[in-house]
Structure formats: C-alpha cells, structure tokens
Design a protein around this motif. Structure first.
Motif, PDB file in Angstrom:
ATOM      1  N   PRO A  69       0.830  -1.212   0.000  1.00  0.00           N
ATOM      2  CA  PRO A  69       0.000   0.000   0.000  1.00  0.00           C
ATOM      3  C   PRO A  69       0.859   1.255   0.000  1.00  0.00           C
ATOM      4  O   PRO A  69       2.013   1.250   0.415  1.00  0.00           O
ATOM      5  CB  PRO A  69      -0.799  -0.130   1.304  1.00  0.00           C
ATOM      6  N   THR A  70       0.301   2.346  -0.474  1.00  0.00           N
ATOM      7  CA  THR A  70       0.999   3.633  -0.490  1.00  0.00           C
ATOM      8  C   THR A  70       1.224   4.109   0.940  1.00  0.00           C
ATOM      9  O   THR A  70       0.301   4.104   1.760  1.00  0.00           O
ATOM     10  CB  THR A  70       0.184   4.665  -1.271  1.00  0.00           C
ATOM     11  N   PHE A  71       2.458   4.493   1.213  1.00  0.00           N
ATOM     12  CA  PHE A  71       2.791   4.916   2.572  1.00  0.00           C
ATOM     13  C   PHE A  71       3.432   6.297   2.621  1.00  0.00           C
ATOM     14  O   PHE A  71       3.674   6.822   3.706  1.00  0.00           O
ATOM     15  CB  PHE A  71       3.752   3.904   3.221  1.00  0.00           C
ATOM     16  N   TYR A  72       3.709   6.912   1.485  1.00  0.00           N
ATOM     17  CA  TYR A  72       4.349   8.222   1.462  1.00  0.00           C
ATOM     18  C   TYR A  72       3.372   9.241   0.907  1.00  0.00           C
ATOM     19  O   TYR A  72       2.925   9.140  -0.237  1.00  0.00           O
ATOM     20  CB  TYR A  72       5.617   8.183   0.610  1.00  0.00           C
ATOM     21  N   PHE A  73       3.017  10.226   1.737  1.00  0.00           N
ATOM     22  CA  PHE A  73       2.068  11.254   1.349  1.00  0.00           C
ATOM     23  C   PHE A  73       2.707  12.620   1.617  1.00  0.00           C
ATOM     24  O   PHE A  73       2.536  13.191   2.699  1.00  0.00           O
ATOM     25  CB  PHE A  73       0.766  11.118   2.134  1.00  0.00           C
ATOM     26  N   PRO A  74       3.482  13.147   0.675  1.00  0.00           N
ATOM     27  CA  PRO A  74       4.158  14.427   0.919  1.00  0.00           C
ATOM     28  C   PRO A  74       3.201  15.580   1.121  1.00  0.00           C
ATOM     29  O   PRO A  74       3.543  16.576   1.763  1.00  0.00           O
ATOM     30  CB  PRO A  74       5.018  14.621  -0.331  1.00  0.00           C
ATOM     31  N   ARG A  75       1.987  15.496   0.605  1.00  0.00           N
ATOM     32  CA  ARG A  75       1.002  16.566   0.773  1.00  0.00           C
ATOM     33  C   ARG A  75      -0.162  16.134   1.653  1.00  0.00           C
ATOM     34  O   ARG A  75      -1.269  16.647   1.524  1.00  0.00           O
ATOM     35  CB  ARG A  75       0.476  17.010  -0.592  1.00  0.00           C
TER      36      ARG A  75
ATOM     37  N   ARG B   5       4.658  20.300   9.455  1.00  0.00           N
ATOM     38  CA  ARG B   5       3.750  19.312  10.034  1.00  0.00           C
ATOM     39  C   ARG B   5       4.250  18.828  11.396  1.00  0.00           C
ATOM     40  O   ARG B   5       3.447  18.540  12.290  1.00  0.00           O
ATOM     41  CB  ARG B   5       3.615  18.138   9.052  1.00  0.00           C
ATOM     42  N   ARG B   6       5.563  18.742  11.560  1.00  0.00           N
ATOM     43  CA  ARG B   6       6.117  18.267  12.831  1.00  0.00           C
ATOM     44  C   ARG B   6       6.186  19.359  13.895  1.00  0.00           C
ATOM     45  O   ARG B   6       6.436  19.046  15.067  1.00  0.00           O
ATOM     46  CB  ARG B   6       7.518  17.702  12.593  1.00  0.00           C
ATOM     47  N   SER B   7       5.994  20.604  13.531  1.00  0.00           N
ATOM     48  CA  SER B   7       6.118  21.711  14.476  1.00  0.00           C
ATOM     49  C   SER B   7       4.749  22.069  15.046  1.00  0.00           C
ATOM     50  O   SER B   7       3.713  21.520  14.658  1.00  0.00           O
ATOM     51  CB  SER B   7       6.727  22.929  13.785  1.00  0.00           C
ATOM     52  N   SER B   8       4.762  23.041  15.966  1.00  0.00           N
ATOM     53  CA  SER B   8       3.523  23.532  16.583  1.00  0.00           C
ATOM     54  C   SER B   8       3.130  24.900  16.030  1.00  0.00           C
ATOM     55  O   SER B   8       2.331  25.603  16.659  1.00  0.00           O
ATOM     56  CB  SER B   8       3.705  23.614  18.099  1.00  0.00           C
TER      57      SER B   8
ATOM     58  N   GLY C  45       6.486  27.687  -8.494  1.00  0.00           N
ATOM     59  CA  GLY C  45       7.554  26.755  -8.828  1.00  0.00           C
ATOM     60  C   GLY C  45       8.282  26.184  -7.642  1.00  0.00           C
ATOM     61  O   GLY C  45       9.230  25.409  -7.822  1.00  0.00           O
ATOM     62  N   CYS C  46       7.887  26.541  -6.429  1.00  0.00           N
ATOM     63  CA  CYS C  46       8.550  26.030  -5.215  1.00  0.00           C
ATOM     64  C   CYS C  46       7.593  25.129  -4.453  1.00  0.00           C
ATOM     65  O   CYS C  46       6.371  25.200  -4.616  1.00  0.00           O
ATOM     66  CB  CYS C  46       9.015  27.184  -4.321  1.00  0.00           C
ATOM     67  N   ASN C  47       8.144  24.305  -3.607  1.00  0.00           N
ATOM     68  CA  ASN C  47       7.349  23.479  -2.700  1.00  0.00           C
ATOM     69  C   ASN C  47       7.813  23.665  -1.262  1.00  0.00           C
ATOM     70  O   ASN C  47       7.724  22.746  -0.450  1.00  0.00           O
ATOM     71  CB  ASN C  47       7.438  22.005  -3.096  1.00  0.00           C
ATOM     72  N   TYR C  48       8.311  24.853  -0.965  1.00  0.00           N
ATOM     73  CA  TYR C  48       8.807  25.177   0.373  1.00  0.00           C
ATOM     74  C   TYR C  48       8.600  26.667   0.612  1.00  0.00           C
ATOM     75  O   TYR C  48       8.216  27.427  -0.305  1.00  0.00           O
ATOM     76  CB  TYR C  48      10.294  24.821   0.491  1.00  0.00           C
ATOM     77  N   LEU C  49       8.848  27.086   1.852  1.00  0.00           N
ATOM     78  CA  LEU C  49       8.685  28.488   2.234  1.00  0.00           C
ATOM     79  C   LEU C  49      10.031  29.066   2.635  1.00  0.00           C
ATOM     80  O   LEU C  49      10.788  28.428   3.374  1.00  0.00           O
ATOM     81  CB  LEU C  49       7.702  28.618   3.408  1.00  0.00           C
TER      82      LEU C  49
ATOM     83  N   HIS D  51      -3.885  17.764   1.254  1.00  0.00           N
ATOM     84  CA  HIS D  51      -4.824  16.998   2.076  1.00  0.00           C
ATOM     85  C   HIS D  51      -4.654  17.225   3.570  1.00  0.00           C
ATOM     86  O   HIS D  51      -5.291  16.520   4.359  1.00  0.00           O
ATOM     87  CB  HIS D  51      -4.688  15.505   1.754  1.00  0.00           C
ATOM     88  N   ASP D  52      -3.805  18.153   3.984  1.00  0.00           N
ATOM     89  CA  ASP D  52      -3.740  18.523   5.392  1.00  0.00           C
ATOM     90  C   ASP D  52      -3.388  19.998   5.492  1.00  0.00           C
ATOM     91  O   ASP D  52      -3.085  20.669   4.500  1.00  0.00           O
ATOM     92  CB  ASP D  52      -2.739  17.649   6.168  1.00  0.00           C
ATOM     93  N   ASP D  53      -3.454  20.529   6.710  1.00  0.00           N
ATOM     94  CA  ASP D  53      -3.263  21.969   6.905  1.00  0.00           C
ATOM     95  C   ASP D  53      -1.856  22.414   6.520  1.00  0.00           C
ATOM     96  O   ASP D  53      -1.675  23.516   5.983  1.00  0.00           O
ATOM     97  CB  ASP D  53      -3.549  22.342   8.362  1.00  0.00           C
ATOM     98  N   ALA D  54      -0.854  21.603   6.805  1.00  0.00           N
ATOM     99  CA  ALA D  54       0.521  21.993   6.495  1.00  0.00           C
ATOM    100  C   ALA D  54       0.708  22.166   4.988  1.00  0.00           C
ATOM    101  O   ALA D  54       1.294  23.157   4.532  1.00  0.00           O
ATOM    102  CB  ALA D  54       1.500  20.955   7.037  1.00  0.00           C
ATOM    103  N   ALA D  55       0.205  21.223   4.200  1.00  0.00           N
ATOM    104  CA  ALA D  55       0.346  21.325   2.745  1.00  0.00           C
ATOM    105  C   ALA D  55      -0.436  22.513   2.205  1.00  0.00           C
ATOM    106  O   ALA D  55       0.022  23.212   1.293  1.00  0.00           O
ATOM    107  CB  ALA D  55      -0.118  20.031   2.087  1.00  0.00           C
ATOM    108  N   LYS D  56      -1.626  22.777   2.753  1.00  0.00           N
ATOM    109  CA  LYS D  56      -2.422  23.914   2.295  1.00  0.00           C
ATOM    110  C   LYS D  56      -1.721  25.234   2.620  1.00  0.00           C
ATOM    111  O   LYS D  56      -1.684  26.147   1.784  1.00  0.00           O
ATOM    112  CB  LYS D  56      -3.802  23.875   2.946  1.00  0.00           C
ATOM    113  N   PHE D  57      -1.167  25.358   3.823  1.00  0.00           N
ATOM    114  CA  PHE D  57      -0.521  26.604   4.225  1.00  0.00           C
ATOM    115  C   PHE D  57       0.708  26.877   3.365  1.00  0.00           C
ATOM    116  O   PHE D  57       0.935  28.012   2.930  1.00  0.00           O
ATOM    117  CB  PHE D  57      -0.138  26.508   5.711  1.00  0.00           C
ATOM    118  N   VAL D  58       1.491  25.846   3.101  1.00  0.00           N
ATOM    119  CA  VAL D  58       2.673  26.014   2.261  1.00  0.00           C
ATOM    120  C   VAL D  58       2.257  26.391   0.845  1.00  0.00           C
ATOM    121  O   VAL D  58       2.873  27.267   0.214  1.00  0.00           O
ATOM    122  CB  VAL D  58       3.530  24.735   2.268  1.00  0.00           C
ATOM    123  N   HIS D  59       1.222  25.767   0.325  1.00  0.00           N
ATOM    124  CA  HIS D  59       0.780  26.061  -1.036  1.00  0.00           C
ATOM    125  C   HIS D  59       0.298  27.509  -1.149  1.00  0.00           C
ATOM    126  O   HIS D  59       0.503  28.159  -2.196  1.00  0.00           O
ATOM    127  CB  HIS D  59      -0.337  25.107  -1.442  1.00  0.00           C
TER     128      HIS D  59
END
Length: 571
Positions: free
Chosen positions: A122-128, A283-286, A221-225, A207-215
């Motif tokens: 099964p798929t186990f890596y979900f970067p977003r 995602r790992r931070s507060s 053209g970036c995937n980071y802040l 699909h989660d708040d961290a990915a939405k906030f970064v987007h």
C-alpha cells in the motif's frame, strides 16, 4: 589477491584499464560476437523420423559394423570437428538442452511476479498529506459561494477574508494567505470564480493543513517556504490582531517585529538549517497550532513561542544597546559586550566565522544583522533546546567532523582558565574538567562527543557554559549537580529558560522606565511616534524609546547591583 580484500581506488583504476584493453582486442571481439550469435540462434529440437537432417561434415571412411578394432587410429581433424558439429552426438544433445532451457525462460517471462508484488504494497508516502475520503469538495465550494454572495459584486476584500476563511474551514488568521494566494494583492479584491478555482485545486492536491498553508504562501515553482514568504501573513497579523493594536499606525516598527517573528519561526521549525521550511517540517512543528490560537488569545504576549511582543521588546532592546552606531549591524567588538563580556573571545570569533550565520556580509564586512542576533540571543539564554544545542555544537566543532575532540574542548577551555586567573579564581585543571564533562555527557564513543550525545544529555547548558561563558560557568559551580538535575527533571508545564529570561528582562526594563531615570546627555528626551501611541494607552511599553539614544544605564549589567564583586570571590 586475498579473498575479502577491498581494492584501493588507484589499484581499481588500473584493473579497469586492463579490462578495457582486453575487451578492445580483436580476438576478444570475435569471441564475444560468436557467443552472442549462439545465444540469439533459434533452438534446435531433435529431428524426428523422416525429418531432413542438417548437412554434416564430409563423411569419413566407412566403418565396419560394430566398434572399431582396438588400436585403430581415427582421422586426426575429425575429432575437434566432430566434437563441435557431429550430427550423431553434439547437435542432438545440445539442441535438447537448449530447447529445455528456453522453455524454462519463457515460462518465467510469462509469470507477472513483479506487478503482483508491487500492487500488494500500500501507499505509505504522502508528501502533501494523506487523502481523506470524508471531504465533500462540492459542499465546501457551495458554502464559499454562499459567503461571496454577501459581498458587493461577489468580490471579497482583505477585510472580508475572515468570513471566507471560516467558510473554508480554516483558522481566522489564514485570511491573509488566502487573500494573497488568490492574487488579491494585485487588484485589491478577489472574485468568487478565481477564489473557488484556487481553493478547489488546493482541496484536490493538498490533504492537510501543512500542505495547504505552504501552497498558499510559497512562490511559484517552489514546494517550500522562505523567510520572505511569511511577510504578508505576519503583516496582516500586525494590522488586525487586538494585542498589537497600539502598533497599527506605527509602521516603522512593523518590520522589526515581523523580522523577529520570522527568525523565531525558522529557529523552531526549520530543523534542517536549510533556510527552507517544507511541509514535513511544518507538520512536525507547533506553528499552525499557534496560528489557530491567535484567534482565541487576545493577549499576544501569551503566545510565547512565536508571537509574543514582550519577547520582541527584550530582543530588540538588547540589540539596541549593542548597536552603538544604530546601523542595525553589529561587529565582534559589539557582540563581545553582551552580558558584560561573559562570552569568550574565541567563541565570538566562531560566531562571526560563518558557522551559524547566513550571507556573505559576515565574511566580507565582519558584521551580523539583527536577524542573526535573534538566533544568538535565544541560543545563548536557552541551551537546552535542539536548535540551541546544534547552534553551539557548530561553533565548537572547529574542523567540522561532526564530533568534539579533546583538542577542541581544550582550545576553548584555555581562555576560560585565563579569565578565571585574572579574576583571582583558581581554575580547575583541564584533565579534571574533562573528566567531569565526560561523566556529565556520557558519550557513546570514547574520546569524542557527538551532537547526539549532547542532545541525550539533560545538562547541555552546563557543558557549553563551562567552555565559553564565564558568568554562567561560575553560577553552575555554585550549585550542586543534584540540584541541576532536579531542575531539569521537574515535570509539568514549566517555563523554558528563554521564557524565564525574557520575563525577567522585561520586568527589569519596565522597572527602569517606571523609575524615571533622568537622561544624562544634557538633552531632553523626545517621545517617538510609538511612545506617543503607547503613552495614550498608559502602557508600560510606551516608556521605552526605540530609535532614540538609549539610557546610559542600558549598558550596565544590573546583576552588578544585586551582588557586589566580593560575592564572586572564593571563600
């Protein structure tokens, strides 16, 4: 060569060279072509009755029935030729073996083993973020369209984005990222069609708040802040949060507060030291939890991890006292005056060496900015956090090999001994100090202390202060080790060392101004625009000037008045 022995790089290059020479010879090429031709040849099954056999070699002299008489010599050239092409022996046997081998290979090729195996994992890596089936995208879009219907011409301004953020199911202070993510800064408003298209795309891809906030905040053209991506979000917090209303019209102070918060965000979130915050780090931070608390907490000073104005006040005042020419840059001489020259000269030089700073200004001009000072002060006052341990470990690791050797420890301890001698305090020999530190850290590898060793140690602050902070080293020496361990093991939501320091320094700064010390420069102090705003609110913060010259007492260590020099002398 003995079995198991690894070739050295130079010897391996020679072996490769000889192999290429052998491979390029004409005889080798002919042999390889012949082998390849035999592999590609179709299989030859044994011919049945009535089949035409392949032409054989010219027949030899007919033999009588039965076996040849013993001792009769056979034709010389017939033996190697018969061994390769005789129709009676080799072709039939070799053909049978090849045919069987071919059938096995074809059978293996027909079995789809690899696709079956890959499909079973099964798929186990979900970067977003992990996709959620419970999200009804159409229902969310319908709610957003209903919210936009309340606005004139179905266009939302920045003031309307709070309602839109709630319709999207986001915290209130996501309104700035939502507005800028939909391109509202270009026209001053966002249309319902453009916002719905943007949010529908985010719901399908993130699909989660961290990915939405970064987007929402990242550059195209970036995937980071990076640090600049947080400026619009924090500017909206400054403009609209009730705890910062006294700064609403004092725009000259917005950049200082925003810079402080950004540095604190990267200090706590960017654990890779890359200068880029990814979805995984966020995602790992507060941080997102603290953003949600901005809506619930009217007192900004209660959010001590990132947004506290009191913490910014303390940091900026400490920097202002060191920045004598007020160009927002300090050199090694200025930084050495921090806490009455408590930090050793060797450590100051390491800070300016570029080990913990970014940019070329440090190497070219020998100066660090206010942003670098934020990292320094937080790391100096709280040496128990993972980032501060990494900060000082980078400084002490002179050769960059990932471990602190005994030579590096002795290098920093030598200056401590000289400073203790100048204060008429007997210093501990390095061998004895080293034994104490090894017992304190308990490294897994003898003779070297790694970063993981210090992170496991609960008294990393004692270790670092021993080698480059004379004042805190003397404070630790006056305490028993059991009391230090008791302080570090105390459970409950206790304040961190940085929070304790910031609270104490803030009280001291407020008490200084409340006492109304007179200015000794012969000129009357003039209120800055911020002081005028703050004085109207009767806030103690209004009594502290920012850009005017600070009080002459600002550079005096207040600890000197609490205890005299005789208190530091040995009994």
């Amino acid at each position: 060569m003995p079995p198991g022995k690894i070739l050295q790089p130079v010897l391996k290059m020679k072996v490769d060279e000889l192999f290429l020479c052998w491979l390029s010879e004409a005889g080798t090429q002919r042999m390889l072509q012949d082998c390849l031709r035999r592999i590609k040849a179709p299989p030859r099954d044994q011919p049945a009755t009535g089949d035409v056999e392949l032409p054989a070699a010219p027949p030899a002299t007919p033999r009588p029935s039965g076996l040849d008489p013993p001792g009769t010599p056979g034709p010389g050239p017939a033996l190697p030729l018969g061994a390769a092409c005789s129709p009676r022996n080799a072709p039939h046997a070799r053909g049978t073996r090849r045919s069987a081998g071919t059938r096995v290979v074809q059978t293996l090729k027909q079995e789809p083993l690899r696709p079956a195996t890959s499909q079973s994992i099964p798929t186990f890596y979900f970067p977003r973020g992990r996709p959620q089936d419970s999200v009804n995208v159409d229902a969310v879009i319908s709610k957003i369209e209903g919210t936009f219907a309340q606005f004139p011409q179905e266009r939302a301004t920045m003031d309307d984005m709070g309602l839109v953020a709630k319709a999207c199911g986001c915290p209130l202070y996501w309104k700035g990222p939502l507005f800028y993510g939909a391109g509202g800064e270009r026209t001053g408003s966002v249309s319902v069609h453009k916002f719905v298209a943007m949010w529908r795309k985010i719901l399908h891809n993130c699909h989660d708040d961290a990915a939405k906030f970064v987007h929402l905040l990242m550059s195209p053209g970036c995937n980071y802040l990076v640090q600049e991506d947080f400026v619009p979000f924090l500017q909206d917090v400054v403009n609209t949060h009730p705890g910062l209303s006294f700064l609403k019209e004092a725009s000259e102070f917005h950049s200082r507060y925003i810079t402080t918060v950004i540095q604190r965000i990267f200090y706590a979130v960017n654990r890779s030291w890359s200068g880029r915050i990814t979805c995984a780090e966020l995602r790992r931070s507060s941080f997102l939890q603290n953003v949600a608390l901005l809506e619930e907490e009217a007192d900004i000073n209660q959010l001590t991890e990132f947004f506290s104005y009191e913490h910014f006040y303390v940091i900026y005042c400490k920097f202002w006292e060191l920045d004598t020419d007020h160009d927002l840059l300090i050199d090694a001489h200025d930084l050495a005056r921090h806490n009455d020259h408590a930090i050793s000269t060797k450590m100051i030089d390491r800070i300016f060496s570029g080990a913990v700073t970014r940019g070329r200004r440090v190497q070219k001009e020998g100066k660090i900015s206010y942003a670098d000072f934020v990292w320094f002060l937080i790391s100096e006052e709280d040496k128990k956090t993972p980032t501060s341990i990494e900060y000082w470990f980078r400084c002490m690791d002179l050769d960059g090999d990932g471990a602190l050797s005994m030579f590096e420890l002795e290098y920093f301890y030598e200056e401590q001994c000289r400073r203790l001698d100048s204060m008429a305090i007997e210093s501990l020999p390095f061998q004895d100090c080293l034994c104490q530190m090894l017992d304190l850290v308990k490294p897994r590898t003898e003779g070297r202390i790694t970063l993981q060793d210090l992170k496991r140690c609960k008294l990393a602050n004692v270790f670092f202060d021993t080698f480059f902070n004379i004042e805190k080293y003397l404070d630790h020496e006056q305490k028993e080790q059991l009391s230090l361990l008791r302080d570090s093991d105390s459970g409950g939501p206790e304040l961190s060392d940085w929070e304790k320091y910031a609270a104490e320094e803030y009280d001291i700064l407020v008490a200084e101004e409340a006492a109304g010390e007179p200015w000794e420069d012969g000129f009357e102090a003039e209120l800055s625009p911020v002081e005028q705003k703050l004085s109207a609110l009767r806030s103690p913060l209004a009594q502290r000037p920012f850009f005017e010259a600070p009080s002459p007492l600002g550079a005096v260590d207040l600890y000197e008045f609490a205890c005299g020099d005789e208190d530091l002398q040995p009994l």
